[in-house]
Write a protein that holds these residues in place. Structure first.
Motif, PDB file in Angstrom:
ATOM      1  N   ASP A  33       0.858  -1.178   0.000  1.00  0.00           N
ATOM      2  CA  ASP A  33       0.000   0.000   0.000  1.00  0.00           C
ATOM      3  C   ASP A  33       0.894   1.227   0.000  1.00  0.00           C
ATOM      4  N   ALA A  49      -1.504   5.537  -7.625  1.00  0.00           N
ATOM      5  CA  ALA A  49      -2.422   4.421  -7.838  1.00  0.00           C
ATOM      6  C   ALA A  49      -2.196   3.733  -9.184  1.00  0.00           C
ATOM      7  N   LYS A  56      -3.242  -0.706  -2.780  1.00  0.00           N
ATOM      8  CA  LYS A  56      -4.162   0.359  -2.367  1.00  0.00           C
ATOM      9  C   LYS A  56      -3.352   1.616  -2.095  1.00  0.00           C
ATOM     10  N   ALA A 162      -5.171   1.463  -8.748  1.00  0.00           N
ATOM     11  CA  ALA A 162      -5.494   0.828  -7.468  1.00  0.00           C
ATOM     12  C   ALA A 162      -6.549   1.663  -6.734  1.00  0.00           C
ATOM     13  N   PRO A 163      -7.317   1.045  -5.851  1.00  0.00           N
ATOM     14  CA  PRO A 163      -8.306   1.813  -5.079  1.00  0.00           C
ATOM     15  C   PRO A 163      -7.636   2.851  -4.192  1.00  0.00           C
ATOM     16  N   ILE A 164      -8.295   3.986  -4.030  1.00  0.00           N
ATOM     17  CA  ILE A 164      -7.791   5.081  -3.204  1.00  0.00           C
ATOM     18  C   ILE A 164      -8.699   5.255  -2.003  1.00  0.00           C
ATOM     19  N   GLU A 165      -8.109   5.269  -0.808  1.00  0.00           N
ATOM     20  CA  GLU A 165      -8.869   5.393   0.438  1.00  0.00           C
ATOM     21  C   GLU A 165      -8.430   6.642   1.192  1.00  0.00           C
TER      22      GLU A 165
END
Length: 311
Positions: A33, A49, A56, A162-165
């Motif tokens: 990550d 990303a 992530k 990639a997913p971004i949080e």
């Protein structure tokens, strides 16, 4: 468990060192990550990303992280530490400032300037100004390490993202505050990521000659300009151009050393360059021992000849 890689950036774009550190982090064997901390950094997070292999991206966006001060950044990373087996970062100035604080708060030993991943718990790093390579096996419950980007190729960017949080930024720290920065600007490539570097030493004789001799050659080659510590200490060039153990560690495709004798301190910062060209009128200069091409000539004669040949 996974690896948390802290992104290096200048507030506007993702640093090349992050993609190189990602290559090393992936070799440890855990999903990686990336943490992007700063203010108004969503564009940087999107760039992170797109790097291949990222699981992530975590984004902490807030004014307290605007200048990557060690205290708020360390507080943020320590708060995330329970999720990760490895906490890594490029060996940039900001990360060298923050990561030791993270290691201290987690009560673990930091492994600095990693240049090779031997096994998930075993790493190589230079010691004695790069004259020896130390192999370190860590038995710490959590690994905290900085990665020397010059030792690794950059991970490529792809079309997938990639997913971004989004995560919460920490509050302000009473221990330090950012007062200002006096930065030099240049149209030339950034020294740490340049493909070609033209570097000068004390033999240039003055700041005026340093600029007059190096600048035309650097501009012709599309190169960054560097300097030895002796040249910086003599006032010929600013500190941010210093290449060496106490300056920047570089590994360009071509490194041209003009009037640099090759002290250990300087060699530690550039000896991993793909091709090294040395110009020095002293046949016994140590720089010739590591140079791929050496020219025993006065640099004030050699550089104009180079420029003429490049026309």
């Amino acid at each position: 468990m996974a690896t948390l890689l802290i992104a290096d950036h200048d507030g506007a774009k993702l640093g090349d060192a992050t993609a190189k550190a990602l290559t090393a982090a992936a070799l440890v064997g855990h999903p990686v990550d990336i943490l992007v901390a700063g203010e108004n950094v969503h564009a940087i997070a999107e760039a992170a990303a797109r790097l291949d292999g990222v699981a992530k991206v975590l984004v902490a966006d807030g004014a307290t992280l605007a200048n990557l001060l060690a205290e708020p950044l360390a507080e943020l990373v320590v708060g995330l530490a329970d999720r990760y087996a490895v906490i890594a970062a490029p060996a940039s100035s900001a990360m060298k400032n923050a990561l030791p604080r993270v290691a201290a708060k987690l009560d673990v030993m930091q492994i600095s300037e990693v240049t090779a991943v031997v096994a998930p718990d075993t790493f190589e790093r230079p010691i004695y100004a790069g004259n020896a390579i130390e192999t370190v096996r860590s038995r710490e419950p959590k690994l905290v390490m900085t990665i020397r980007g010059a030792a690794f190729t950059a991970t490529a960017s792809g079309d997938a993202s990639a997913p971004i949080e989004a995560i919460t930024a920490p509050g302000a720290s009473a221990a330090s505050q950012f007062l200002g920065a006096d930065l030099t600007t240049s149209t030339r490539p950034e020294l740490g990521s340049a493909r070609i570097i033209v570097s000068g030493g004390r033999a240039l004789g003055s700041a005026e000659k340093f600029d007059a001799v190096l600048a035309p050659l650097a501009d012709k080659l599309g190169a960054a300009v560097g300097a030895s510590r002796a040249a910086v200490d003599s006032g010929y060039a600013p500190n941010d151009l210093q290449v060496g153990q106490t300056g920047k560690v570089v590994a360009p495709e071509l490194y041209i050393a003009l009037g640099i004798s090759g002290a250990i301190q300087h060699l530690a910062g550039m000896k991993d360059s793909k091709i090294i060209v040395a110009v020095n009128k002293d046949p016994d200069a140590p720089i010739f021992q590591i140079a791929d091409y050496g020219l025993e000539e006065d640099l004030f004669t050699a550089v104009p000849a180079m420029l003429e040949a490049l026309k």
